[in-house]
Design a protein around this motif. Structure first.
Motif, PDB file in Angstrom:
ATOM      1  N   ARG A   1     113.738  18.143   6.287  1.00 44.86           N
ATOM      2  CA  ARG A   1     112.459  17.457   6.484  1.00 44.86           C
ATOM      3  C   ARG A   1     111.452  18.396   7.134  1.00 44.86           C
ATOM      4  NH1 ARG A   1     115.802  13.278   8.164  1.00 44.86           N
ATOM      5  NH2 ARG A   1     115.300  13.654  10.354  1.00 44.86           N
ATOM      6  N   GLY A   2     111.946  19.229   8.041  1.00 44.78           N
ATOM      7  CA  GLY A   2     111.047  20.177   8.684  1.00 44.78           C
ATOM      8  C   GLY A   2     110.541  21.230   7.716  1.00 44.78           C
ATOM      9  N   VAL A   3     111.426  21.725   6.869  1.00 46.43           N
ATOM     10  CA  VAL A   3     111.047  22.745   5.890  1.00 46.43           C
ATOM     11  C   VAL A   3     109.982  22.212   4.931  1.00 46.43           C
ATOM     12  CG1 VAL A   3     111.881  24.018   3.878  1.00 46.43           C
ATOM     13  CG2 VAL A   3     113.208  24.029   5.991  1.00 46.43           C
ATOM     14  N   TRP A   4     110.127  20.953   4.535  1.00 41.25           N
ATOM     15  CA  TRP A   4     109.226  20.369   3.539  1.00 41.25           C
ATOM     16  C   TRP A   4     108.051  19.629   4.173  1.00 41.25           C
ATOM     17  CZ3 TRP A   4     109.298  22.040  -1.130  1.00 41.25           C
ATOM     18  CH2 TRP A   4     110.486  22.422  -1.740  1.00 41.25           C
ATOM     19  N   HIS A   5     107.866  19.769   5.455  1.00 48.52           N
ATOM     20  CA  HIS A   5     106.805  19.024   6.139  1.00 48.52           C
ATOM     21  C   HIS A   5     105.442  19.253   5.471  1.00 48.52           C
ATOM     22  CE1 HIS A   5     104.646  17.030   9.364  1.00 48.52           C
ATOM     23  NE2 HIS A   5     103.843  18.087   9.470  1.00 48.52           N
ATOM     24  N   GLY A   6     104.771  18.161   5.150  1.00 42.48           N
ATOM     25  CA  GLY A   6     103.430  18.235   4.585  1.00 42.48           C
ATOM     26  C   GLY A   6     103.367  18.382   3.081  1.00 42.48           C
TER      27      GLY A   6
ATOM     28  N   GLY B   1     122.329  20.897  10.596  1.00 41.04           N
ATOM     29  CA  GLY B   1     122.384  20.692  12.036  1.00 41.04           C
ATOM     30  C   GLY B   1     122.214  19.247  12.457  1.00 41.04           C
ATOM     31  N   GLY B   2     121.979  18.347  11.483  1.00 40.35           N
ATOM     32  CA  GLY B   2     121.861  16.933  11.810  1.00 40.35           C
ATOM     33  C   GLY B   2     123.219  16.322  12.115  1.00 40.35           C
ATOM     34  N   ARG B   3     123.223  15.070  12.541  1.00 41.85           N
ATOM     35  CA  ARG B   3     124.474  14.393  12.892  1.00 41.85           C
ATOM     36  C   ARG B   3     124.724  13.236  11.947  1.00 41.85           C
ATOM     37  NH1 ARG B   3     124.037  12.873  19.082  1.00 41.85           N
ATOM     38  NH2 ARG B   3     125.925  11.746  18.457  1.00 41.85           N
ATOM     39  N   SER B   4     125.953  13.192  11.412  1.00 44.55           N
ATOM     40  CA  SER B   4     126.297  12.153  10.448  1.00 44.55           C
ATOM     41  C   SER B   4     126.386  10.774  11.084  1.00 44.55           C
ATOM     42  CB  SER B   4     127.637  12.486   9.774  1.00 44.55           C
ATOM     43  OG  SER B   4     128.678  12.591  10.739  1.00 44.55           O
ATOM     44  N   ASP B   5     126.544  10.721  12.437  1.00 45.54           N
ATOM     45  CA  ASP B   5     126.655   9.417  13.097  1.00 45.54           C
ATOM     46  C   ASP B   5     125.287   8.847  13.467  1.00 45.54           C
ATOM     47  OD1 ASP B   5     126.069  11.289  15.028  1.00 45.54           O
ATOM     48  OD2 ASP B   5     127.460  10.480  16.532  1.00 45.54           O
ATOM     49  N   GLN B   6     124.214   9.556  13.088  1.00 40.79           N
ATOM     50  CA  GLN B   6     122.861   9.086  13.352  1.00 40.79           C
ATOM     51  C   GLN B   6     122.221   8.604  12.056  1.00 40.79           C
ATOM     52  OE1 GLN B   6     121.401   8.928  16.516  1.00 40.79           O
ATOM     53  NE2 GLN B   6     123.522   9.403  17.100  1.00 40.79           N
ATOM     54  N   PRO B   7     121.321   7.629  12.123  1.00 40.72           N
ATOM     55  CA  PRO B   7     120.701   7.100  10.901  1.00 40.72           C
ATOM     56  C   PRO B   7     119.894   8.168  10.171  1.00 40.72           C
ATOM     57  CG  PRO B   7     120.290   5.659  12.792  1.00 40.72           C
ATOM     58  CD  PRO B   7     120.868   6.927  13.330  1.00 40.72           C
TER      59      PRO B   7
ATOM     60  N   ILE C   1     104.710   9.764  -6.998  1.00 40.44           N
ATOM     61  CA  ILE C   1     104.158  11.113  -7.020  1.00 40.44           C
ATOM     62  C   ILE C   1     103.490  11.467  -5.693  1.00 40.44           C
ATOM     63  CG2 ILE C   1     101.791  10.708  -7.843  1.00 40.44           C
ATOM     64  CD1 ILE C   1     102.461  12.792 -10.049  1.00 40.44           C
ATOM     65  N   THR C   2     103.124  10.445  -4.916  1.00 39.59           N
ATOM     66  CA  THR C   2     102.463  10.683  -3.630  1.00 39.59           C
ATOM     67  C   THR C   2     103.423  10.578  -2.441  1.00 39.59           C
ATOM     68  OG1 THR C   2     101.819   8.348  -3.613  1.00 39.59           O
ATOM     69  CG2 THR C   2     100.187   9.918  -4.413  1.00 39.59           C
ATOM     70  N   ASP C   3     104.721  10.388  -2.701  1.00 33.95           N
ATOM     71  CA  ASP C   3     105.696  10.395  -1.613  1.00 33.95           C
ATOM     72  C   ASP C   3     105.863  11.816  -1.080  1.00 33.95           C
ATOM     73  OD1 ASP C   3     106.541   7.724  -1.280  1.00 33.95           O
ATOM     74  OD2 ASP C   3     107.713   7.846  -3.116  1.00 33.95           O
ATOM     75  N   THR C   4     106.230  11.931   0.158  1.00 33.80           N
ATOM     76  CA  THR C   4     106.496  13.248   0.731  1.00 33.80           C
ATOM     77  C   THR C   4     107.878  13.719   0.302  1.00 33.80           C
ATOM     78  OG1 THR C   4     107.499  12.388   2.771  1.00 33.80           O
ATOM     79  CG2 THR C   4     105.090  12.673   2.746  1.00 33.80           C
ATOM     80  N   VAL C   5     108.049  15.031   0.230  1.00 31.67           N
ATOM     81  CA  VAL C   5     109.358  15.588  -0.109  1.00 31.67           C
ATOM     82  C   VAL C   5     110.359  15.262   0.993  1.00 31.67           C
ATOM     83  CG1 VAL C   5     110.612  17.678  -0.748  1.00 31.67           C
ATOM     84  CG2 VAL C   5     108.216  17.429  -1.396  1.00 31.67           C
TER      85      VAL C   5
ATOM     86  N   ARG D   1     118.611  19.865  -6.666  1.00 29.03           N
ATOM     87  CA  ARG D   1     118.385  21.309  -6.739  1.00 29.03           C
ATOM     88  C   ARG D   1     116.997  21.659  -6.210  1.00 29.03           C
ATOM     89  NH1 ARG D   1     118.920  21.753 -11.944  1.00 29.03           N
ATOM     90  NH2 ARG D   1     121.156  22.142 -11.876  1.00 29.03           N
ATOM     91  N   ASP D   2     116.001  20.841  -6.567  1.00 24.87           N
ATOM     92  CA  ASP D   2     114.639  21.094  -6.092  1.00 24.87           C
ATOM     93  C   ASP D   2     114.549  20.989  -4.575  1.00 24.87           C
ATOM     94  OD1 ASP D   2     113.660  21.305  -8.747  1.00 24.87           O
ATOM     95  OD2 ASP D   2     113.525  19.124  -8.889  1.00 24.87           O
ATOM     96  N   ILE D   3     115.238  19.995  -4.014  1.00 23.21           N
ATOM     97  CA  ILE D   3     115.187  19.760  -2.571  1.00 23.21           C
ATOM     98  C   ILE D   3     115.872  20.886  -1.798  1.00 23.21           C
ATOM     99  CG2 ILE D   3     115.898  18.194  -0.715  1.00 23.21           C
ATOM    100  CD1 ILE D   3     113.703  17.050  -2.405  1.00 23.21           C
ATOM    101  N   LEU D   4     116.966  21.414  -2.364  1.00 24.10           N
ATOM    102  CA  LEU D   4     117.749  22.427  -1.660  1.00 24.10           C
ATOM    103  C   LEU D   4     117.238  23.843  -1.869  1.00 24.10           C
ATOM    104  CD1 LEU D   4     121.430  21.215  -2.206  1.00 24.10           C
ATOM    105  CD2 LEU D   4     119.894  20.764  -0.296  1.00 24.10           C
ATOM    106  N   ARG D   5     116.276  24.029  -2.757  1.00 22.25           N
ATOM    107  CA  ARG D   5     115.818  25.376  -3.091  1.00 22.25           C
ATOM    108  C   ARG D   5     115.434  26.222  -1.866  1.00 22.25           C
ATOM    109  NH1 ARG D   5     112.999  24.364  -7.460  1.00 22.25           N
ATOM    110  NH2 ARG D   5     114.711  25.055  -8.785  1.00 22.25           N
ATOM    111  N   PRO D   6     114.751  25.656  -0.858  1.00 21.10           N
ATOM    112  CA  PRO D   6     114.369  26.485   0.298  1.00 21.10           C
ATOM    113  C   PRO D   6     115.546  27.141   1.004  1.00 21.10           C
ATOM    114  CG  PRO D   6     113.143  24.437   0.314  1.00 21.10           C
ATOM    115  CD  PRO D   6     114.183  24.299  -0.751  1.00 21.10           C
ATOM    116  N   ILE D   7     116.677  26.435   1.127  1.00 25.57           N
ATOM    117  CA  ILE D   7     117.807  27.028   1.840  1.00 25.57           C
ATOM    118  C   ILE D   7     118.700  27.852   0.921  1.00 25.57           C
ATOM    119  CG2 ILE D   7     117.835  25.224   3.602  1.00 25.57           C
ATOM    120  CD1 ILE D   7     120.277  24.035   2.250  1.00 25.57           C
ATOM    121  N   LEU D   8     118.654  27.601  -0.387  1.00 22.74           N
ATOM    122  CA  LEU D   8     119.506  28.347  -1.308  1.00 22.74           C
ATOM    123  C   LEU D   8     118.857  29.643  -1.782  1.00 22.74           C
ATOM    124  CD1 LEU D   8     120.981  25.477  -3.535  1.00 22.74           C
ATOM    125  CD2 LEU D   8     121.990  26.594  -1.541  1.00 22.74           C
ATOM    126  N   GLU D   9     117.536  29.646  -1.858  1.00 21.45           N
ATOM    127  CA  GLU D   9     116.847  30.834  -2.340  1.00 21.45           C
ATOM    128  C   GLU D   9     116.066  31.544  -1.241  1.00 21.45           C
ATOM    129  OE1 GLU D   9     114.413  29.673  -5.602  1.00 21.45           O
ATOM    130  OE2 GLU D   9     116.106  29.100  -6.872  1.00 21.45           O
ATOM    131  N   GLY D  10     115.883  30.856  -0.103  1.00 26.39           N
ATOM    132  CA  GLY D  10     115.140  31.462   0.981  1.00 26.39           C
ATOM    133  C   GLY D  10     113.655  31.571   0.713  1.00 26.39           C
TER     134      GLY D  10
END
Length: 389
Positions: free
Chosen positions: A213-218, A195-201, A339-343, A373-382
Motif C-alpha cells: 500500500r505504501g509503494v502504490w500510495h497515490g 512485514g505485515g501481520r497475518s493476525d491483523q485485519p 477505474i478510479t479505485d486506488t491500487v 502480477r501487476d500489483i507485485l511488479r514493484p517488489i519483483l522488478e524493483g
C-alpha cells in the motif's frame, strides 16, 4: 465489489487515450513450469537467500492428514473423480500421487487442465456426446515436469517471481522423495516480504499488504491500465481497434454456449471471461470507445464455474449447448474494481479475497483486467510506480 461513487470523466478519457497504436496481443508462453532463477532487485526488502524452508515455521500449514485428503488424488482416479474432488474441496488443483511408489507426486490436476482436456481435439468427447468420464486423470493432468511446484530450498523471491510466469494462489512444496510436504499460500509469502501481520485485519496499519500500500500510495487503477496499454500500442492501428481486440479476447456474449466459452478460455489461456449483453439502445455521451457504448457487462464465468457445473451435472457433454449466462456469476456478485479505485485498495482485495485477477468495470463497461502480477511488479522488478510515469 468495489465501486466508486462517481466515475471521473477525465480519468476515463485519460485511460482510453493513453496510447494510439496496436501491437500484437499474442503472449509467449514458457514450455515448462520449472522454478526460474530471476535476478533479485537491489530493493527487494528481505534477504535474497531466504528460502521456503527458512520461513516454514511462520507459514500457515494444513495438517498432514487433512492436507493429503484435500490436496492429493490417486493416480488411478478418473477425470470424473478428479473433477468431483476439486469441486468438493473448492480448490484449484490437486497433486496426483502414485501410492505404489510411496506417494510420489507424478503430476497435478488443475481447473485449467480440465478445461483444456475438455476442448482438446483428441478429447472432444465432452462436446461430442461420447462419455469420457471413466478416462484416467493422467490423460488430463500436467506432468510432474510441467506442474507448478517448489522445494524447501527454493528462495522466497523465486517462488513469488513465478507469478511472472503463471499467477498462483497456492503451490505445493515437494520433498526430496517427490512427496507432498505441505502447501503454501502466496499471501503468507507476501507477509514475509511485506512485514505485515497475518493476525491483523487487511487494510489496517499493521495488517497484510502494508508495504505494498505504501509503494502504490497515490496511484490509481487507471495509471496501471494506461501504462499497460502504452506498452502494447505501437504504430499501425487505432486505439478503437486495440480496445475492440482486447475486449474480444476477454469477453463473450451472453448468447454464446458453454462450449464456445470453454474453447475461447483454453485458446487464450484465460482464467475467466466477462459476459456481455448487446445493448438495443446504446448509451451516448460516454467517454469510452463506441464498442463499449454498445455492450454492457452482465456477469463473469471462470474455470471454477465449469468444474462446478460439470460436477453437478455429470460432465459437460450433455450440456455443450447450454448458454454461458446459465453458469456465469451475475455482475452484482463479481469481485471487481473501478477505474478510479486506488491500487492500494486493490492490494487489500488481493490479500483478503486471494484472487488472481480483477476485472476493471465502470458503468457496466469493461476497461481492462488487473492481475496480481501487476500489483507485485514493484517488489519483483524493483521498478516501482515510477515506471508508470
Amino acid at each position: 465489489m468495489i465501486r466508486s461513487a462517481v466515475i471521473r470523466t477525465s480519468v476515463l478519457r485519460s485511460v482510453c487515450l493513453g496510447g494510439r497504436r496496436l501491437a500484437s496481443t499474442a503472449v509467449p508462453h514458457p514450455p515448462s513450469t520449472a522454478v526460474p532463477h530471476p535476478p533479485v532487485p537491489a530493493a527487494f526488502p528481505i534477504s535474497a537467500s531466504l528460502t521456503i524452508g527458512d520461513v516454514r515455521g511462520r507459514l500457515r500449514q494444513v495438517q498432514d492428514a487433512e492436507m493429503r485428503q484435500k490436496f492429493e488424488i490417486d493416480v488411478t482416479a478418473t477425470v470424473a473423480d478428479a473433477v468431483l474432488h476439486l469441486a468438493f474441496w473448492r480448490i484449484t488443483f490437486a497433486c496426483v500421487v502414485d501410492l505404489e511408489q510411496g506417494g510420489r507426486v507424478v503430476g497435478a490436476f488443475t481447473e485449467r487442465d480440465y478445461l483444456r482436456y475438455a476442448v482438446r481435439a483428441d478429447a472432444s468427447s465432452f462436446f461430442s456426446g461420447r462419455d469420457a468420464s471413466s478416462e484416467p486423470v493422467t490423460r488430463a493432468m500436467s506432468s510432474a515436469e510441467r506442474m507448478l511446484s517448489v522445494r524447501a530450498d527454493t528462495t522466497v523471491f523465486a517462488s513469488l517471481a513465478m507469478v511472472q510466469q503463471k499467477i498462483w494462489r497456492h503451490v505445493p512444496v515437494l520433498n526430496d522423495s517427490d512427496r507432498l510436504a505441505y502447501v503454501i499460500d502466496i499471501r503468507d509469502l507476501l507477509i514475509q516480504v511485506d512485514g505485515g501481520r497475518s493476525d491483523q485485519p487487511v487494510g489496517s496499519e499493521a495488517g497484510p499488504g502494508t508495504a505494498l500500500r505504501g509503494v502504490w500510495h497515490g496511484k490509481l487503477v487507471a495509471d496501471i491500465l494506461r501504462a499497460k496499454r502504452q506498452q502494447k500500442i505501437v504504430e499501425g492501428t487505432t486505439l478503437e481497434l486495440y480496445l475492440r481486440t482486447r475486449a474480444a479476447t476477454h469477453t463473450i456474449s451472453n448468447t454464446a454456449t458453454i462450449e464456445e466459452a470453454a474453447r475461447q478460455m483454453a485458446r487464450e489461456r484465460l482464467t475467466f471471461l466477462c459476459v456481455y449483453e448487446r445493448l438495443t439502445s446504446p448509451k451516448t455521451g460516454l467517454s469510452v470507445p463506441s464498442w463499449c457504448e454498445k455492450n454492457r457487462v452482465v456477469g463473469l464465468v471462470n474455470e471454477r464455474d465449469f468444474v462446478r457445473f460439470a460436477a453437478e451435472h455429470g460432465g459437460l457433454a450433455p450440456h455443450a449447448s447450454t448458454l454461458v449466462r446459465t453458469i456465469m456469476t451475475p455482475l452484482d456478485k463479481v469481485e471487481c474494481v473501478s477505474i478510479t479505485d486506488t491500487v492500494s485498495t486493490c492490494a487489500d482485495v488481493f490479500f483478503s479475497r486471494n484472487v488472481r485477477h480483477l476485472p476493471v468495470i465502470d458503468g457496466e463497461h469493461l476497461f481492462g483486467v488487473l492481475s496480481l502480477r501487476d500489483i507485485l511488479r514493484p517488489i519483483l522488478e524493483g521498478s516501482g510506480p515510477a515506471a508508470l510515469s
